[in-house]
Write a protein that holds these residues in place. Sequence first.
Motif, PDB file in Angstrom:
ATOM      1  N   PRO A  26       1.350  -1.248  -0.074  1.00  0.00           N
ATOM      2  CA  PRO A  26       0.158  -0.403   0.410  1.00  0.00           C
ATOM      3  C   PRO A  26       0.923   1.517   0.143  1.00  0.00           C
ATOM      4  O   PRO A  26       2.043   1.514   0.366  1.00  0.00           O
ATOM      5  N   TYR A  27       0.364   2.185  -0.590  1.00  0.00           N
ATOM      6  CA  TYR A  27       1.529   3.730  -0.431  1.00  0.00           C
ATOM      7  C   TYR A  27       0.722   4.930   0.542  1.00  0.00           C
ATOM      8  O   TYR A  27       1.151   5.620   0.200  1.00  0.00           O
ATOM      9  N   ASN A  28       0.398   4.194   1.428  1.00  0.00           N
ATOM     10  CA  ASN A  28       0.058   5.860   3.043  1.00  0.00           C
ATOM     11  C   ASN A  28       1.642   5.339   3.592  1.00  0.00           C
ATOM     12  O   ASN A  28       1.444   5.434   4.705  1.00  0.00           O
ATOM     13  N   LYS A  29       2.563   4.576   3.122  1.00  0.00           N
ATOM     14  CA  LYS A  29       4.214   4.962   3.862  1.00  0.00           C
ATOM     15  C   LYS A  29       4.718   6.953   3.638  1.00  0.00           C
ATOM     16  O   LYS A  29       4.827   7.294   2.321  1.00  0.00           O
ATOM     17  N   SER A  30       4.397   7.735   4.554  1.00  0.00           N
ATOM     18  CA  SER A  30       4.249   8.860   4.230  1.00  0.00           C
ATOM     19  C   SER A  30       5.372   9.222   4.265  1.00  0.00           C
ATOM     20  O   SER A  30       6.661  10.437   3.269  1.00  0.00           O
ATOM     21  N   TRP A  31       6.520   8.869   4.740  1.00  0.00           N
ATOM     22  CA  TRP A  31       8.392   8.939   4.840  1.00  0.00           C
ATOM     23  C   TRP A  31       8.676   8.852   2.795  1.00  0.00           C
ATOM     24  O   TRP A  31       9.462   9.199   2.443  1.00  0.00           O
ATOM     25  N   LEU A  32       7.761   7.609   2.479  1.00  0.00           N
ATOM     26  CA  LEU A  32       8.390   7.087   1.315  1.00  0.00           C
ATOM     27  C   LEU A  32       7.975   8.043   0.450  1.00  0.00           C
ATOM     28  O   LEU A  32       8.494   8.522  -0.712  1.00  0.00           O
ATOM     29  N   ASN A  33       6.939   7.996   0.585  1.00  0.00           N
ATOM     30  CA  ASN A  33       6.004   9.469  -0.742  1.00  0.00           C
ATOM     31  C   ASN A  33       6.831  10.720  -0.207  1.00  0.00           C
ATOM     32  O   ASN A  33       7.101  11.495  -1.459  1.00  0.00           O
ATOM     33  N   SER A  34       7.038  11.230   0.411  1.00  0.00           N
ATOM     34  CA  SER A  34       7.921  12.403   0.365  1.00  0.00           C
ATOM     35  C   SER A  34       9.407  12.023  -0.258  1.00  0.00           C
ATOM     36  O   SER A  34       9.492  13.155  -1.568  1.00  0.00           O
ATOM     37  N   GLY A  35       9.905  11.496  -0.281  1.00  0.00           N
ATOM     38  CA  GLY A  35      11.182  10.943  -0.338  1.00  0.00           C
ATOM     39  C   GLY A  35      11.162  10.330  -2.102  1.00  0.00           C
ATOM     40  O   GLY A  35      11.616  11.007  -2.831  1.00  0.00           O
TER      41      GLY A  35
END
Length: 471
Positions: free
Chosen positions: A454-463
């Motif tokens: 799932p795409y709910n990893k905020s730290w990964l989305n920011s990166g």
Amino acid sequence: MPDLAQIFSLQQSTARAKPYPDYRERLNWLRQLEQQLKEQLDALSQALSEDFGHRSTEESLRIELLPCLQSLSYHRRRLKRWMKPKKRHTSWLFQPARNFIQYQPKGVVGVMVPWNYPVFLTIGPLIAALSAGNRVMLKLSEDTPATNRCLQQLLAAVFPIGQVAVFTGDAEQAAVFAALPFDHLLFTGSTAVGRKVMQAAAAQLTPVTLELGGKSPAIVAADANLGVSAERLVFGKCANAGQTCVAPDYLWVDAKIQQPLLEALTSAFQRLYPQERLHQDFSWLCTERQRQRMQSLLQQAEQAGATIISCAEHSWRHYLQQGSGLLPLQLVLNLPAEHALWQEEIFGPILPVKSFHSIDQVFAELTTLPRPLALYLFSANKALQQQFIRHSHSGGVCVNDCLMQVAQDDLPFGGIGASGCGAYHGPEGFTTFSHAKAVHAKGWWHPGRLIYPPYNKSWLNSGLRWLLQRK
């Protein structure tokens, strides 16, 4: 010989049973072919002369058999390197992993051979296809029966029909051949037939290499060495009686040097083909169809008011009316623009000549013409050479010579636009008949799973957004 469909099915089965012949097996194919070819040099030369009505043994050795042996040697020396997987860069985003290209045999290759160089245009593609590890079906021209028999015997002594099979037959047989679902099809011949071959192959989604022809110009600038240029032009136009797809089709000469060049061409012809050796050294027109076509073109040129200069002792009528296939070089001047000699590939020892006053005139006209298989420039001007190389379109360019670009083992040979598509010779021969398979290989651990949902990893989305926006 079983029919085409049966042999095709047999070769498919053979390819499936052994889809990747190793280096030693391929090398052995090339060595056996080379040995048989060397043993059959005299037989092939005699067969070629029989099919043409007359062709000098020495010319056959020079323009067909020697290039085949050179190509075999070239492929043997480089095959191991070509077969090795080729490393490709792997981005740090995908590490640890590795990328590489694996060249894989396509499977069953079809080769359609014309009559003008029946040995070279059989053996040359065969060498490339075998180096790439394929099975090969060859369709030879019905116009060269003696050479066909010799080639059938030669190849049968080396290869089972599940590896290499040879077919002859007429246009109907050729149409059936072109319609087979080959893994690759190479056709050498006229543009008109090439269109039909490509249409038949398209129905099977068969990839094709078309080696066609067209009107290859020779351009002589004012600074050219007239003696050297004339000699090389005569050789290029007269080898195999002009029945060469890359022969200079017509001559464009700077108006300031037209007359001395015409004199140099006649002198060069008489030096290379003296009257006492003309019948021994000059090849005949191969078929009655060819003889009638050359006669018709010359008659039409005369009727249109053109001037025809025979470079030999007698006029063109003297030679063609004797019933032989001998026709020495004929220069044609003052030819109307609508004449067939300007519109059709000549494919014979007739050389139309026209002059220019500015090299810009040549470039302007070249851009409006179908793209030729070859372009020849005779000039010592380096800037002009670069202008032609960079800004004109043709399958290949030869500077200050004719035909020799085809004899270079390490250069690709192919056309562009109306003169064909694809290329072979050199490493391009190996890659044409191979599938460049892309391989991405990794171990069990890999950070790539970070991009999975799932795409709910905020730290990964920011990166990820930082990566997308960085310069």
